[in-house]
Write a protein that holds these residues in place. Structure first.
Motif, PDB file in Angstrom:
ATOM      1  N   GLN A  43     -21.717  18.951  73.974  1.00 37.49           N
ATOM      2  CA  GLN A  43     -22.524  18.909  72.741  1.00 37.49           C
ATOM      3  C   GLN A  43     -23.967  18.466  73.015  1.00 37.49           C
ATOM      4  OE1 GLN A  43     -19.199  16.911  70.345  1.00 37.49           O
ATOM      5  NE2 GLN A  43     -20.377  17.940  68.772  1.00 37.49           N
ATOM      6  N   SER A 161     -19.048  24.714  64.496  1.00 35.58           N
ATOM      7  CA  SER A 161     -18.834  25.065  65.902  1.00 35.58           C
ATOM      8  C   SER A 161     -17.581  24.411  66.493  1.00 35.58           C
ATOM      9  CB  SER A 161     -20.058  24.640  66.728  1.00 35.58           C
ATOM     10  OG  SER A 161     -20.302  23.252  66.543  1.00 35.58           O
ATOM     11  N   PRO A 163     -14.157  24.252  67.671  1.00 36.73           N
ATOM     12  CA  PRO A 163     -13.253  25.382  67.906  1.00 36.73           C
ATOM     13  C   PRO A 163     -12.040  25.350  66.960  1.00 36.73           C
ATOM     14  CG  PRO A 163     -13.898  24.354  69.980  1.00 36.73           C
ATOM     15  CD  PRO A 163     -14.435  23.479  68.888  1.00 36.73           C
TER      16      PRO A 163
HETATM   17  P1  NAD Z   1     -13.431  14.504  71.261  1.00 39.14           P
HETATM   18  O1  NAD Z   1     -14.496  13.647  70.716  1.00 39.14           O
HETATM   19  O2  NAD Z   1     -12.860  14.122  72.588  1.00 39.14           O
HETATM   20  O3  NAD Z   1     -13.945  16.003  71.295  1.00 39.14           O
HETATM   21  C1  NAD Z   1     -13.231  17.006  72.005  1.00 39.14           C
HETATM   22  C2  NAD Z   1     -14.208  18.061  72.526  1.00 39.14           C
HETATM   23  O4  NAD Z   1     -14.702  18.815  71.415  1.00 39.14           O
HETATM   24  C3  NAD Z   1     -15.432  17.452  73.207  1.00 39.14           C
HETATM   25  O5  NAD Z   1     -15.799  18.275  74.284  1.00 39.14           O
HETATM   26  C4  NAD Z   1     -16.490  17.508  72.129  1.00 39.14           C
HETATM   27  O6  NAD Z   1     -17.804  17.528  72.612  1.00 39.14           O
HETATM   28  C5  NAD Z   1     -16.127  18.809  71.444  1.00 39.14           C
HETATM   29  N1  NAD Z   1     -16.590  18.863  70.054  1.00 39.14           N
HETATM   30  C6  NAD Z   1     -16.446  17.921  69.109  1.00 39.14           C
HETATM   31  N2  NAD Z   1     -16.982  18.336  67.956  1.00 39.14           N
HETATM   32  C7  NAD Z   1     -17.492  19.574  68.184  1.00 39.14           C
HETATM   33  C8  NAD Z   1     -18.169  20.502  67.366  1.00 39.14           C
HETATM   34  N3  NAD Z   1     -18.366  20.298  66.059  1.00 39.14           N
HETATM   35  N4  NAD Z   1     -18.572  21.652  67.927  1.00 39.14           N
HETATM   36  C9  NAD Z   1     -18.308  21.920  69.229  1.00 39.14           C
HETATM   37  N5  NAD Z   1     -17.647  21.072  70.052  1.00 39.14           N
HETATM   38  C10 NAD Z   1     -17.251  19.917  69.525  1.00 39.14           C
HETATM   39  O7  NAD Z   1     -12.185  14.640  70.246  1.00 39.14           O
HETATM   40  P2  NAD Z   1     -11.626  13.692  69.103  1.00 39.14           P
HETATM   41  O8  NAD Z   1     -10.239  14.153  68.863  1.00 39.14           O
HETATM   42  O9  NAD Z   1     -12.571  13.609  67.981  1.00 39.14           O
HETATM   43  O10 NAD Z   1     -11.614  12.247  69.770  1.00 39.14           O
HETATM   44  C11 NAD Z   1     -10.577  11.816  70.616  1.00 39.14           C
HETATM   45  C12 NAD Z   1     -10.888  10.426  71.138  1.00 39.14           C
HETATM   46  O11 NAD Z   1     -11.229   9.572  70.051  1.00 39.14           O
HETATM   47  C13 NAD Z   1      -9.707   9.766  71.815  1.00 39.14           C
HETATM   48  O12 NAD Z   1     -10.183   9.026  72.915  1.00 39.14           O
HETATM   49  C14 NAD Z   1      -9.143   8.854  70.738  1.00 39.14           C
HETATM   50  O13 NAD Z   1      -8.405   7.776  71.277  1.00 39.14           O
HETATM   51  C15 NAD Z   1     -10.400   8.415  70.044  1.00 39.14           C
HETATM   52  N6  NAD Z   1     -10.196   8.004  68.635  1.00 39.14           N
HETATM   53  C16 NAD Z   1     -10.494   6.719  68.329  1.00 39.14           C
HETATM   54  C17 NAD Z   1     -10.331   6.270  67.032  1.00 39.14           C
HETATM   55  C18 NAD Z   1     -10.691   4.854  66.683  1.00 39.14           C
HETATM   56  O14 NAD Z   1     -10.553   4.460  65.533  1.00 39.14           O
HETATM   57  N7  NAD Z   1     -11.161   4.061  67.613  1.00 39.14           N
HETATM   58  C19 NAD Z   1      -9.870   7.145  66.028  1.00 39.14           C
HETATM   59  C20 NAD Z   1      -9.588   8.458  66.389  1.00 39.14           C
HETATM   60  C21 NAD Z   1      -9.770   8.880  67.701  1.00 39.14           C
END
Ligand code: NAD
Length: 355
Positions: A43, A161, A163
């Motif tokens: 991103q 964006s 996916p």
């Molecule tokens: P992520 O942040 O890991 O994103 C996954 C992939 O999608 C990354 O490559 C990101 O850059 C891409 N991406 C995200 N949004 C996009 C967009 N709009 N367009 C294109 N690409 C995009 O995924 P996630 O599921 O949001 O986060 C998972 C992580 O968050 C884990 O480590 C989890 O433990 C943590 N988490 C923490 C909490 C908390 O309260 N602390 C809550 C939920 C998740």
């Protein structure tokens, strides 16, 4: 009505389409002069867009750090901390999902710097005082108000964006927060309203997004649902579903949102006998007669994978996960029973439909 305690977390929420344009004013409102923009490598174009917007408003951006990584590894945080010190950073702007938001939280934990977050998935981390960090492959979680972002800007434009596959599983990850919020030991009527509305909004939006990822109304509904579900996650305790996903993700390196998606119907089915009223509320929010059937129908429409074995988990892991799931007891509406939980994990591993 049962007595209850209601807490809320301090945060300013700006929601809509094109809301990114509020960012320069929000940076100034917080007295930030040299923000660091955080993102994943994937991103970095979002980060660049934000840097340009801030610079166009005369804000001196300290730089970008584009190496956010899933599960907030310590080495990445320490590398970002070097930037923070060397570049005299006085505030953070994180654009991304839970991984990027986690990095912002990890920096805030160490520095107390103010954070503005633009969430681009439905995971909900922006609304919680929870921070998970990984060192030498071991993930530990802390709860502290220090990591709560000061401002959250939800801009639907940044979600087109995302996916399709991740939109679906991230949306189910959010629904899981609300489902467990509905039976949380420290739940309350306001949280239950938010939880039910969050499930309803996401269950309506996600099947539309899978067919048409740029549907404006569905993307807006999904982000609204994600905000509600994230709020629930941040305010009340989670139970067996989140515990199982934490164990499975951490032990077998399974992907976060996909694991939540596979486990959710099975974990809910385990709790079902002890939460009849909640099951009715979930069914109602899903627009179906039965909550488990409603989840099965939704997951089929979303065309998501249903088996942990599809993500490389070995069958021998089932017993290990069952042992870990009962190791540190925690509150759950149905008492924890190793054999019952082993069956939950086995079904999720095999990809059998929940019953
Ligand atoms: P992520 O942040 O890991 O994103 C996954 C992939 O999608 C990354 O490559 C990101 O850059 C891409 N991406 C995200 N949004 C996009 C967009 N709009 N367009 C294109 N690409 C995009 O995924 P996630 O599921 O949001 O986060 C998972 C992580 O968050 C884990 O480590 C989890 O433990 C943590 N988490 C923490 C909490 C908390 O309260 N602390 C809550 C939920 C998740």
């Amino acid at each position: 009505m049962k007595p209850f305690v209601y807490n809320s977390n301090p945060a300013r929420i700006i929601f809509g389409t094109g809301t990114i344009n509020h960012l320069p004013d929000e940076v100034k409102r917080l007295g930030i002069h040299r923000p660091l923009v955080l993102s994943t490598p994937e991103q970095s174009s979002h980060a660049a867009q934000i840097e340009s917007l801030l610079k166009a408003d005369g804000i001196e951006v300290a730089g970008q750090f584009n190496k956010a990584t899933m599960h907030t590894p310590l080495d990445v945080t320490l590398e970002a901390m070097k930037f923070v010190t060397e570049l005299n950073v006085d505030g953070l702007v994180a654009v991304g999902g839970g991984s990027t938001i986690g990095l912002g939280k990890a920096i805030a934990l160490r520095t107390d710097l103010p954070q503005i977050v633009l969430p681009t998935t439905y995971a909900g981390s922006e609304m919680t005082p929870i921070i998970g960090q990984t060192e030498n492959g071991v993930k530990t979680t802390q709860v502290t108000a220090k990591v709560l972002p000061e401002v959250v800007i939800y801009d639907v434009d940044f979600t087109y964006s995302l996916p399709v596959g991740l939109s679906a599983t991230s949306g189910i990850n959010a629904i899981a927060h609300s489902i467990e919020g509905l039976y949380a030991q420290n739940g309350n009527p306001v949280i239950s309203l938010m939880a039910e509305e969050g499930i309803r909004a996401l269950a309506k939006a996600l099947p539309i997004i899978v067919e048409n990822p740029i549907d404006k109304e569905a993307r807006s509904d999904a982000l609204y649902g994600a905000w509600l579900c994230g709020t629930v996650l941040g305010l009340v305790g989670m139970s067996v579903h989140h515990k199982l996903c934490h164990v499975l993700g951490g032990t077998f390196n399974l992907p976060h949102a996909e694991t939540h998606t596979i486990v959710l119907p099975h974990a809910l089915s385990y709790n079902a006998p002890n939460i009849p009223d909640v099951m009715k509320r979930i069914a109602n929010a899903l627009g179906q007669e039965d909550a488990i059937e409603g989840l099965n129908i939704l997951l089929t429409k979303l065309k998501v994978k249903r088996a942990l074995k599809d993500f490389g988990m070995e069958e021998t892991g089932i017993d290990k996960a069952a042992d870990l799931a009962v190791k540190n007891p925690y509150w759950n509406p149905r008492p924890l029973d190793r054999n019952g939980l082993r069956e939950v994990i086995r079904r999720a591993w095999a990809g059998e439909p929940a019953m």
